[in-house]
Scaffold this motif. Structure first.
Motif, PDB file in Angstrom:
ATOM      1  N   VAL A   1      69.890   3.193 100.122  1.00  0.00           N
ATOM      2  CA  VAL A   1      68.706   3.367 100.578  1.00  0.00           C
ATOM      3  C   VAL A   1      68.659   2.907 102.155  1.00  0.00           C
ATOM      4  N   LEU A   2      69.406   1.779 102.404  1.00  0.00           N
ATOM      5  CA  LEU A   2      69.327   1.306 103.968  1.00  0.00           C
ATOM      6  C   LEU A   2      69.937   2.400 104.718  1.00  0.00           C
ATOM      7  N   PHE A   3      70.998   2.901 104.479  1.00  0.00           N
ATOM      8  CA  PHE A   3      71.735   3.836 105.317  1.00  0.00           C
ATOM      9  C   PHE A   3      70.868   5.022 105.483  1.00  0.00           C
ATOM     10  N   ALA A   4      70.221   5.624 104.374  1.00  0.00           N
ATOM     11  CA  ALA A   4      69.572   6.680 104.407  1.00  0.00           C
ATOM     12  C   ALA A   4      67.975   6.368 105.191  1.00  0.00           C
ATOM     13  N   PHE A   5      67.583   5.106 105.225  1.00  0.00           N
ATOM     14  CA  PHE A   5      66.433   4.944 106.041  1.00  0.00           C
ATOM     15  C   PHE A   5      66.717   4.910 107.673  1.00  0.00           C
ATOM     16  N   VAL A   6      67.871   4.339 107.808  1.00  0.00           N
ATOM     17  CA  VAL A   6      68.394   4.386 109.242  1.00  0.00           C
ATOM     18  C   VAL A   6      68.481   5.759 109.583  1.00  0.00           C
TER      19      VAL A   6
ATOM     20  N   THR B   1      73.607   7.074  92.648  1.00  0.00           N
ATOM     21  CA  THR B   1      72.410   6.978  93.663  1.00  0.00           C
ATOM     22  C   THR B   1      72.818   6.814  95.007  1.00  0.00           C
ATOM     23  N   ALA B   2      73.860   5.913  95.355  1.00  0.00           N
ATOM     24  CA  ALA B   2      74.127   5.389  96.769  1.00  0.00           C
ATOM     25  C   ALA B   2      75.078   6.295  97.297  1.00  0.00           C
ATOM     26  N   VAL B   3      75.839   7.082  96.351  1.00  0.00           N
ATOM     27  CA  VAL B   3      76.567   8.275  97.122  1.00  0.00           C
ATOM     28  C   VAL B   3      75.701   9.555  97.521  1.00  0.00           C
TER      29      VAL B   3
ATOM     30  N   GLY C   1      71.700  10.760 104.039  1.00  0.00           N
ATOM     31  CA  GLY C   1      71.734  10.304 105.398  1.00  0.00           C
ATOM     32  C   GLY C   1      72.465  11.231 106.164  1.00  0.00           C
ATOM     33  N   VAL C   2      73.709  11.552 106.094  1.00  0.00           N
ATOM     34  CA  VAL C   2      74.583  12.249 106.901  1.00  0.00           C
ATOM     35  C   VAL C   2      73.959  13.643 107.185  1.00  0.00           C
TER      36      VAL C   2
ATOM     37  N   GLN D   1      73.251  15.133 110.923  1.00  0.00           N
ATOM     38  CA  GLN D   1      73.652  16.476 111.046  1.00  0.00           C
ATOM     39  C   GLN D   1      72.624  17.612 111.756  1.00  0.00           C
ATOM     40  N   GLN D   2      71.345  17.069 111.384  1.00  0.00           N
ATOM     41  CA  GLN D   2      70.369  17.906 112.029  1.00  0.00           C
ATOM     42  C   GLN D   2      69.949  17.204 113.106  1.00  0.00           C
TER      43      GLN D   2
END
Length: 180
Positions: A87-92, A152-154, A160-161, A165-166
């Motif tokens: 969640v933290l990585f996706a949020f950033v 879920t983390a994957v 996030g990646v 990329q966008q």
């Protein structure tokens, strides 16, 4: 007292035999140093007869005992650091993507919330598959939710990646680093 340089476990004290004190006579054909394992002698009678009463636990076909809600919640928390990191990585990554897009943040915020709901649904689906496969088919007890948290983390890391990329300047910076 003997040599004091020896470790305490190796020191022994010899006690001379004392007159009138001996080994008392044993009953039940007890012999020192011989265990009565596997002998077919007189059957021992228990002072109290053992009566087995079916309690419902451990009997074939009986339902498993119900566990308290606190046990289920603690089981769900084990492995939560994987989901929290995702969640933290996706949020950033979402923040970089949303701010780089400029303009109104309502649509990107709605996308982020919907993405978190999809991640929660994926977590629930992974728990359901684990219950069916591990508990019902294989008969194993799950002690944590690490597998579902890892799935879920994957997913959130891949999300996030995809947001990165966008983002044009992130892609151009990545291309500049990999080409030099």
């Amino acid at each position: 007292m003997g040599d004091q340089t020896q470790p305490w476990a190796e020191r022994t004290v010899e006690v001379p035999p004392q007159p009138g004190v001996g080994v008392p006579q044993q009953r039940d054909a007890f012999r020192r140093g011989v265990a009565p394992v596997g002998r077919s002698g007189t059957p021992r009678t228990e002072p109290f007869p053992v009566v087995e009463e079916p309690t419902g636990t451990g009997w074939p076909g009986a339902a498993a005992p119900r566990r308290p809600m606190s046990w289920h919640i603690s089981q769900l928390r084990r492995g939560g650091e994987w989901s929290a990191a995702g969640v933290l990585f996706a949020f950033v990554c979402w923040g970089i993507w949303a701010i780089s897009g400029g303009g109104d943040l309502v649509a990107p915020l709605l996308i982020f919330v919907l993405s978190l709901l999809v991640a929660a649904g994926l977590f629930a689906l992974a728990r359901l598959v684990g219950r069916v496969v591990l508990e019902q088919r294989l008969g194993r007890v799950r002690h944590s939710a690490r597998g579902a948290h890892l799935v879920t983390a994957v997913f959130l890391t891949g999300l996030g990646v995809a947001w990165l990329q966008q983002t044009e300047w992130v892609v151009s910076a990545w291309n500049w680093i990999t080409n030099n």
